[in-house]
Structures are given as structure tokens and as C-alpha cells.
Design a protein around this motif. Structure first.
Motif, PDB file in Angstrom:
ATOM      1  N   ARG A   1      -0.760  15.403  13.607  1.00  0.00           N
ATOM      2  CA  ARG A   1      -0.680  13.844  13.547  1.00  0.00           C
ATOM      3  C   ARG A   1       0.307  13.775  12.635  1.00  0.00           C
ATOM      4  O   ARG A   1      -0.017  13.978  11.652  1.00  0.00           O
ATOM      5  CB  ARG A   1      -1.765  13.047  13.828  1.00  0.00           C
ATOM      6  N   GLU A   2       1.086  13.084  12.698  1.00  0.00           N
ATOM      7  CA  GLU A   2       2.556  13.119  11.647  1.00  0.00           C
ATOM      8  C   GLU A   2       1.917  11.668  10.665  1.00  0.00           C
ATOM      9  O   GLU A   2       1.005  10.916  11.414  1.00  0.00           O
ATOM     10  CB  GLU A   2       3.591  11.890  12.387  1.00  0.00           C
ATOM     11  N   ARG A   3       2.472  11.963   9.400  1.00  0.00           N
ATOM     12  CA  ARG A   3       1.745  10.894   8.298  1.00  0.00           C
ATOM     13  C   ARG A   3       2.460  10.227   8.377  1.00  0.00           C
ATOM     14  O   ARG A   3       3.453  10.114   8.209  1.00  0.00           O
ATOM     15  CB  ARG A   3       1.296  12.382   7.111  1.00  0.00           C
ATOM     16  N   ARG A   4       1.701   8.794   8.057  1.00  0.00           N
ATOM     17  CA  ARG A   4       2.650   8.220   8.302  1.00  0.00           C
ATOM     18  C   ARG A   4       3.186   7.650   7.080  1.00  0.00           C
ATOM     19  O   ARG A   4       2.770   7.272   5.555  1.00  0.00           O
ATOM     20  CB  ARG A   4       2.321   6.436   8.524  1.00  0.00           C
ATOM     21  N   LYS A   5       4.549   7.391   6.483  1.00  0.00           N
ATOM     22  CA  LYS A   5       4.936   7.038   5.534  1.00  0.00           C
ATOM     23  C   LYS A   5       4.358   5.276   4.655  1.00  0.00           C
ATOM     24  O   LYS A   5       4.357   4.434   4.995  1.00  0.00           O
ATOM     25  CB  LYS A   5       6.493   7.318   5.046  1.00  0.00           C
ATOM     26  N   ALA A   6       3.855   5.485   3.400  1.00  0.00           N
ATOM     27  CA  ALA A   6       3.499   4.282   2.172  1.00  0.00           C
ATOM     28  C   ALA A   6       4.757   3.265   2.664  1.00  0.00           C
ATOM     29  O   ALA A   6       6.541   3.881   2.355  1.00  0.00           O
ATOM     30  CB  ALA A   6       3.333   4.601   1.615  1.00  0.00           C
ATOM     31  N   ALA A   7       4.606   2.040   3.084  1.00  0.00           N
ATOM     32  CA  ALA A   7       6.034   1.044   3.176  1.00  0.00           C
ATOM     33  C   ALA A   7       6.279   0.848   1.858  1.00  0.00           C
ATOM     34  O   ALA A   7       5.580   0.922   0.680  1.00  0.00           O
ATOM     35  CB  ALA A   7       5.371  -0.478   3.693  1.00  0.00           C
ATOM     36  N   ALA A   8       7.728   1.253   1.516  1.00  0.00           N
ATOM     37  CA  ALA A   8       9.044   0.832   0.331  1.00  0.00           C
ATOM     38  C   ALA A   8       8.116  -0.768  -0.010  1.00  0.00           C
ATOM     39  O   ALA A   8       8.017  -1.089   0.210  1.00  0.00           O
ATOM     40  CB  ALA A   8       9.747   0.981   0.457  1.00  0.00           C
ATOM     41  N   GLN A   9       7.890  -0.244  -2.375  1.00  0.00           N
ATOM     42  CA  GLN A   9       7.492  -1.441  -2.528  1.00  0.00           C
ATOM     43  C   GLN A   9       8.529  -1.568  -3.369  1.00  0.00           C
ATOM     44  O   GLN A   9       9.520  -1.231  -3.613  1.00  0.00           O
ATOM     45  CB  GLN A   9       6.419  -0.984  -3.910  1.00  0.00           C
ATOM     46  N   SER A  10       9.254  -3.701  -3.224  1.00  0.00           N
ATOM     47  CA  SER A  10      10.122  -3.612  -3.798  1.00  0.00           C
ATOM     48  C   SER A  10       9.684  -3.594  -5.226  1.00  0.00           C
ATOM     49  O   SER A  10       8.564  -4.534  -5.284  1.00  0.00           O
ATOM     50  CB  SER A  10      10.914  -4.972  -3.012  1.00  0.00           C
ATOM     51  N   ALA A  11      10.331  -4.356  -6.409  1.00  0.00           N
ATOM     52  CA  ALA A  11      10.400  -4.411  -7.368  1.00  0.00           C
ATOM     53  C   ALA A  11      11.509  -5.117  -6.961  1.00  0.00           C
ATOM     54  O   ALA A  11      12.650  -5.980  -6.796  1.00  0.00           O
ATOM     55  CB  ALA A  11      10.839  -3.498  -8.341  1.00  0.00           C
ATOM     56  N   PRO A  12      11.291  -6.126  -7.978  1.00  0.00           N
ATOM     57  CA  PRO A  12      12.460  -7.986  -8.726  1.00  0.00           C
ATOM     58  C   PRO A  12      13.708  -6.991 -10.067  1.00  0.00           C
ATOM     59  O   PRO A  12      13.701  -5.547  -9.925  1.00  0.00           O
ATOM     60  CB  PRO A  12      11.954  -8.627  -9.697  1.00  0.00           C
ATOM     61  N   GLN A  13      14.311  -7.155  -9.083  1.00  0.00           N
ATOM     62  CA  GLN A  13      15.940  -6.543  -9.938  1.00  0.00           C
ATOM     63  C   GLN A  13      16.658  -7.804 -10.982  1.00  0.00           C
ATOM     64  O   GLN A  13      17.625  -7.595 -11.742  1.00  0.00           O
ATOM     65  CB  GLN A  13      17.414  -7.270  -8.528  1.00  0.00           C
TER      66      GLN A  13
END
Length: 209
Positions: free
Chosen positions: A3-15
């Protein structure tokens, strides 16, 4: 097929500082809300337990009173009720009678269990004393960190040199078996100011009783 590993959702950061400020404020608001929920829940639980205890307490006293009444009645009528063949009977859905208690070690008269333990150790009867072992972590940290100290000053006293040698010997033995001290920097967020103050619950005016 793997099975393909799901990539973790990109974590946004304040700009910007404004975005970071808003997030920090929201974090503190959430902390306060969670703590308030816990306090209110515990208050509700305490009220339920108090109401339960108020109902149970007199019933438990009645149980004790009934027990005290039936015990001498059983003693006086045991033989007639059992023909000397049984130790208990059923009566109105209850089982009552005599039973052997679990064996319990009684210390000599005037002696506590702790006194008895000390006496057994003094007399070399250690096989009769249970010993629990646990790592003294503060002591282990201390002797390992001691290795980072400079050697004692030539003017150090004999007791100081002896302590240094002992601490180093203990630390070196721990290090030799692979024991290390780990410590790291970690990010944290907490309330500014007094962190020990619990939120106050203020009753709302006109709130229904």
C-alpha cells in the motif's frame, strides 16, 4: 501489492506577527475553555457524588444495625437451623452464617507491621522480607553530570577528594554500560502570568436554579 503511504497534510504556519498573535490568542482561549469545562464538570460530578452519598449513608447505617441484630440471633439458633451440618443458610434471599476469613499475619502484641519488618531484618531473616528495587534517577543523573566537573583543587580536603572519587567511579560505571543523560529544547505555548490560578465560575444573573 504494497500500500502507498499517505503523506501527512502540509502544516500551515503564520506568515506575519499579526497572524501569530491571533493564533496565540486563540490558543489561550482554548486553554481557558477546556479548563473551565473541566472545572464545571468536576463541580457537577461532586454534586452527584454528594447526592449519592446522602442517600447511601443512612442505608449503610441500617445495614450495620441489621448485621448487629442478626449476628447474635444466628449464634443462638445456629444448631437448630443447620442440624450442626452446615455453616450457613439462605434466608429471604440472603446467605448468612459463619465463614473462615483469609489468613492474615498478625504482628506480636504491641508491635506494628513496620516494627516486625525491622526485627526480621535485624535478625538476618531477609528471606521473609520483600524488597522492592527502583532506579534512583536523580542520583544517576547527578553522578553522570559529576563527570563534567573539573578535578578537585589540590587544596581540597580528604573528604572532598574521597567524595569526588566516589562520584566519578559511579558515573563512569553508568557510562560504561551505555547510560546517558538526554535533554532537548522543545517548543511550548502556555498562558502568560500566573499559571496556577484556576478560572473562576461566575453565576449568570437570572440563571434558572
Amino acid at each position: 501489492m504494497a500500500r502507498e503511504r499517505r503523506k501527512a497534510a502540509a502544516q500551515s504556519a503564520p506568515q506575519t506577527i499579526e497572524e501569530a498573535t491571533a493564533l496565540a490568542a486563540r490558543y489561550v482561549d482554548l486553554l481557558d475553555a477546556i479548563e473551565l469545562e473541566r472545572v464545571e464538570a468536576q463541580s457537577a460530578i461532586d454534586e452527584v457524588l454528594a447526592a449519592r452519598d446522602a442517600v447511601i449513608a443512612p442505608r449503610e447505617e441500617e445495614l450495620k444495625d441489621i448485621f448487629r441484630q442478626l449476628r447474635p440471633w444466628w449464634t443462638a439458633n445456629r444448631e437448630d437451623l443447620t442440624d450442626g451440618k452446615r455453616k450457613s443458610i439462605e434466608l429471604a434471599g440472603a446467605q448468612l452464617g459463619d465463614r473462615t476469613t483469609t489468613p492474615r499475619l498478625a504482628a506480636p502484641k504491641g508491635m506494628t507491621q513496620g516494627d516486625l519488618t525491622d526485627l526480621l531484618v535485624e535478625r538476618g531473616l531477609r528471606d521473609l522480607v520483600r524488597t522492592r528495587h527502583a532506579i534512583d534517577k536523580p542520583a544517576c543523573l547527578k553522578v553522570i553530570r559529576w563527570l563534567d566537573r573539573e578535578e578537585p583543587d589540590p587544596a581540597a580536603t580528604a573528604p572532598e577528594r574521597f567524595q569526588d572519587a566516589m562520584m566519578r567511579a559511579l558515573g563512569e560505571q553508568l557510562v560504561a554500560i551505555g547510560t546517558t543523560v538526554t535533554q532537548r529544547e522543545e517548543f511550548f505555548i502556555d498562558r502568560a502570568g500566573d499559571r496556577n490560578q484556576d478560572p473562576e465560575i461566575v453565576p449568570v444573573e437570572g440563571e434558572a436554579e
